[in-house]
Design a protein around this motif. Structure first.
Motif, mmCIF file in Angstrom:
data_model
loop_
_atom_site.group_PDB
_atom_site.id
_atom_site.type_symbol
_atom_site.label_atom_id
_atom_site.label_comp_id
_atom_site.label_asym_id
_atom_site.label_seq_id
_atom_site.Cartn_x
_atom_site.Cartn_y
_atom_site.Cartn_z
ATOM 1 N N ASN A 41 0.814 -1.226 0.000
ATOM 2 C CA ASN A 41 0.000 0.000 0.000
ATOM 3 C C ASN A 41 0.841 1.267 0.000
ATOM 4 O O ASN A 41 0.352 2.334 0.372
ATOM 5 C CB ASN A 41 -0.928 0.009 1.233
ATOM 6 C CG ASN A 41 -1.964 -1.086 1.186
ATOM 7 O OD1 ASN A 41 -3.018 -0.930 0.592
ATOM 8 N ND2 ASN A 41 -1.641 -2.215 1.827
ATOM 9 N N LYS A 42 2.100 1.137 -0.445
ATOM 10 C CA LYS A 42 2.996 2.285 -0.342
ATOM 11 C C LYS A 42 2.502 3.477 -1.164
ATOM 12 O O LYS A 42 2.693 4.630 -0.776
ATOM 13 C CB LYS A 42 4.407 1.891 -0.754
ATOM 14 C CG LYS A 42 4.539 1.355 -2.171
ATOM 15 C CD LYS A 42 5.970 0.916 -2.434
ATOM 16 C CE LYS A 42 6.110 0.313 -3.844
ATOM 17 N NZ LYS A 42 7.511 -0.144 -4.072
ATOM 18 N N PHE A 43 1.850 3.209 -2.292
ATOM 19 C CA PHE A 43 1.353 4.306 -3.120
ATOM 20 C C PHE A 43 0.339 5.143 -2.352
ATOM 21 O O PHE A 43 0.409 6.377 -2.329
ATOM 22 C CB PHE A 43 0.726 3.752 -4.395
ATOM 23 C CG PHE A 43 0.059 4.816 -5.235
ATOM 24 C CD1 PHE A 43 0.803 5.647 -6.057
ATOM 25 C CD2 PHE A 43 -1.324 4.982 -5.171
ATOM 26 C CE1 PHE A 43 0.173 6.633 -6.812
ATOM 27 C CE2 PHE A 43 -1.950 5.964 -5.929
ATOM 28 C CZ PHE A 43 -1.197 6.795 -6.756
ATOM 29 N N TRP A 44 -0.641 4.455 -1.710
ATOM 30 C CA TRP A 44 -1.682 5.166 -0.982
ATOM 31 C C TRP A 44 -1.132 5.845 0.265
ATOM 32 O O TRP A 44 -1.554 6.954 0.617
ATOM 33 C CB TRP A 44 -2.809 4.200 -0.595
ATOM 34 C CG TRP A 44 -3.482 3.588 -1.780
ATOM 35 C CD1 TRP A 44 -3.372 2.310 -2.224
ATOM 36 C CD2 TRP A 44 -4.338 4.261 -2.689
ATOM 37 N NE1 TRP A 44 -4.104 2.118 -3.350
ATOM 38 C CE2 TRP A 44 -4.732 3.302 -3.675
ATOM 39 C CE3 TRP A 44 -4.827 5.555 -2.789
ATOM 40 C CZ2 TRP A 44 -5.576 3.625 -4.720
ATOM 41 C CZ3 TRP A 44 -5.676 5.884 -3.845
ATOM 42 C CH2 TRP A 44 -6.045 4.922 -4.794
ATOM 43 N N ILE A 45 -0.185 5.190 0.923
ATOM 44 C CA ILE A 45 0.394 5.771 2.134
ATOM 45 C C ILE A 45 1.187 7.025 1.800
ATOM 46 O O ILE A 45 1.057 8.062 2.472
ATOM 47 C CB ILE A 45 1.286 4.740 2.856
ATOM 48 C CG1 ILE A 45 0.419 3.593 3.389
ATOM 49 C CG2 ILE A 45 2.065 5.393 3.997
ATOM 50 C CD1 ILE A 45 1.214 2.428 3.939
ATOM 51 N N VAL A 46 2.005 6.949 0.760
ATOM 52 C CA VAL A 46 2.778 8.123 0.343
ATOM 53 C C VAL A 46 1.839 9.252 -0.062
ATOM 54 O O VAL A 46 2.070 10.429 0.267
ATOM 55 C CB VAL A 46 3.729 7.767 -0.816
ATOM 56 C CG1 VAL A 46 4.346 9.031 -1.419
ATOM 57 C CG2 VAL A 46 4.819 6.832 -0.335
ATOM 58 N N GLY A 47 0.765 8.912 -0.752
ATOM 59 C CA GLY A 47 -0.209 9.922 -1.157
ATOM 60 C C GLY A 47 -0.856 10.597 0.039
ATOM 61 O O GLY A 47 -1.022 11.827 0.061
ATOM 62 N N ALA A 48 -1.239 9.778 1.044
ATOM 63 C CA ALA A 48 -1.878 10.330 2.237
ATOM 64 C C ALA A 48 -0.920 11.256 2.985
ATOM 65 O O ALA A 48 -1.306 12.339 3.445
ATOM 66 C CB ALA A 48 -2.347 9.203 3.152
ATOM 67 N N VAL A 49 0.319 10.828 3.125
ATOM 68 C CA VAL A 49 1.322 11.653 3.801
ATOM 69 C C VAL A 49 1.533 12.965 3.045
ATOM 70 O O VAL A 49 1.654 14.035 3.643
ATOM 71 C CB VAL A 49 2.659 10.894 3.927
ATOM 72 C CG1 VAL A 49 3.768 11.827 4.416
ATOM 73 C CG2 VAL A 49 2.508 9.719 4.870
ATOM 74 N N ALA A 50 1.545 12.885 1.728
ATOM 75 C CA ALA A 50 1.728 14.081 0.909
ATOM 76 C C ALA A 50 0.574 15.065 1.096
ATOM 77 O O ALA A 50 0.781 16.275 1.201
ATOM 78 C CB ALA A 50 1.860 13.699 -0.558
ATOM 79 N N VAL A 51 -0.655 14.523 1.151
ATOM 80 C CA VAL A 51 -1.828 15.386 1.340
ATOM 81 C C VAL A 51 -1.789 16.065 2.703
ATOM 82 O O VAL A 51 -2.012 17.273 2.818
ATOM 83 C CB VAL A 51 -3.128 14.567 1.187
ATOM 84 C CG1 VAL A 51 -4.332 15.394 1.633
ATOM 85 C CG2 VAL A 51 -3.301 14.118 -0.252
ATOM 86 N N VAL A 52 -1.502 15.275 3.749
ATOM 87 C CA VAL A 52 -1.417 15.846 5.099
ATOM 88 C C VAL A 52 -0.332 16.913 5.160
ATOM 89 O O VAL A 52 -0.522 17.988 5.730
ATOM 90 C CB VAL A 52 -1.145 14.736 6.139
ATOM 91 C CG1 VAL A 52 -0.859 15.357 7.502
ATOM 92 C CG2 VAL A 52 -2.338 13.794 6.236
ATOM 93 N N GLY A 53 0.794 16.616 4.555
ATOM 94 C CA GLY A 53 1.886 17.586 4.543
ATOM 95 C C GLY A 53 1.508 18.860 3.816
ATOM 96 O O GLY A 53 1.822 19.960 4.267
#
Length: 317
Positions: A41-53
């Motif tokens: 799930n690295k794609f979704w996790i990286v995306g979520a972190v990017a959005v929060v950031g």
């Protein structure tokens, strides 16, 4: 089977079957299961972190931008952070109307700001002046009196000041909760949404706030009583205020005092922002001197009342 269930099941499968269970161990490897989940799930996790950031970065940028706007309003100008005005009354918040009335009484220059209504103490209103944030209406009033050397109550005897404090505390710390009970519990906000400018987002926020307020009312104590009992308690408060006011123009005589700002701010919530409430009926039928009092303060310090309402062309500019 959901994706989540699939990953959980794999954590218990033997390694030879594509899972993480090892016959050589007494348990399964939580670390390996987590690692497997992260990899898949690295794609979704990286995306979520990017959005929060991105949201946090924007928040910092927006905060700095607002600070620059507030500072640009000029030295010694009070930036009054509060909720938007209502349709019938300039504010649906007693403390906000109290503070703005004081600013008018003391002739202190101020400008309203609606982008950040909740302050450092998670309350509204609050102010910014010369780069300093100050929260809580009573603390703000005390600070501003010292800052501008304006003390409207200088000539009042100590006894009258003491009565003023008692009246203010009775209304702000006791009657206020009866008003909150009516607005958010007994009336289920039906009257309240008629006097403020609403949107789907506002309705959602109020519904979430309503659940929180129900808990607060119970902890505070008023929420443990029946509605009839609450009405009785609050009527006694209004009766005490009416009896002390008598035929005087204002609480302490012929001139508006600081405590009148607080009393006016709260009584306006009854007269204008609580349609159909028993408290509105009490004031209009049993304590008409309080209704006359509200009108006097309004004429004295709010000659532009209509221009300060939500649908006013001046407010919407």
């Amino acid at each position: 089977m959901t994706v989540c269930h699939k990953y959980i099941e794999m954590a218990y499968l033997p390694r030879r079957c594509g899972g993480h269970w090892s016959g050589d161990h007494d348990g399964w490897s939580l670390f390996e299961a987590a690692e497997n989940f992260l990899c898949r799930n690295k794609f979704w996790i990286v995306g979520a972190v990017a959005v929060v950031g991105a949201v946090k970065i924007y928040g910092v940028f927006r905060s700095r931008q607002l600070r620059e706007e507030w500072n640009a309003m000029g030295p010694n100008v009070v930036v009054l952070h509060t909720v938007p005005p209502g349709l019938i009354c300039p504010s649906p918040v007693p403390a906000a109307l109290k503070l703005e009335t004081f600013l008018r009484l003391a002739k202190i220059e101020y400008k309203r700001e609606y982008n950040v209504p909740m302050g450092p103490k998670h309350k509204t209103p609050w102010i910014t002046i010369n780069g300093e944030d100050i929260a809580d209406s009573e603390i703000i009033i005390q600070r501003l009196q010292k800052m501008f050397n304006k003390f409207p109550d200088t000539d009042l005897p100590k006894e009258e000041r003491a009565v003023g404090v008692a009246m203010r505390v009775m209304l702000e710390e006791h009657f206020y909760w009866g008003l909150v009970s009516w607005r958010f519990s007994e009336d289920n906000m039906q009257g309240f949404v008629k006097v403020i400018k609403t949107s789907p987002l506002t309705h959602l926020a109020l519904k979430m706030l309503q659940r929180t307020i129900a808990k607060i009312l119970y902890v505070q104590g008023v929420g443990r009583h029946s509605y009839d009992e609450i009405h009785h308690f609050m009527r006694k408060d209004l009766e005490a205020l009416s009896d002390y006011l008598g035929t005087k123009a204002y609480l302490h005589g012929s001139a508006v005092s600081v405590v009148d700002c607080a009393i006016f701010g709260l009584l306006c919530q009854i007269v204008y922002n609580s349609p159909g409430s028993p408290y509105e009926k009490y004031i209009r039928e049993d304590f008409p001197n309080l209704l006359e009092y509200v009108e006097r303060v309004k004429q004295q310090l709010w000659p532009d009342w209509e221009e300060c309402l939500a649908n006013s062309p001046v407010t919407e500019q």
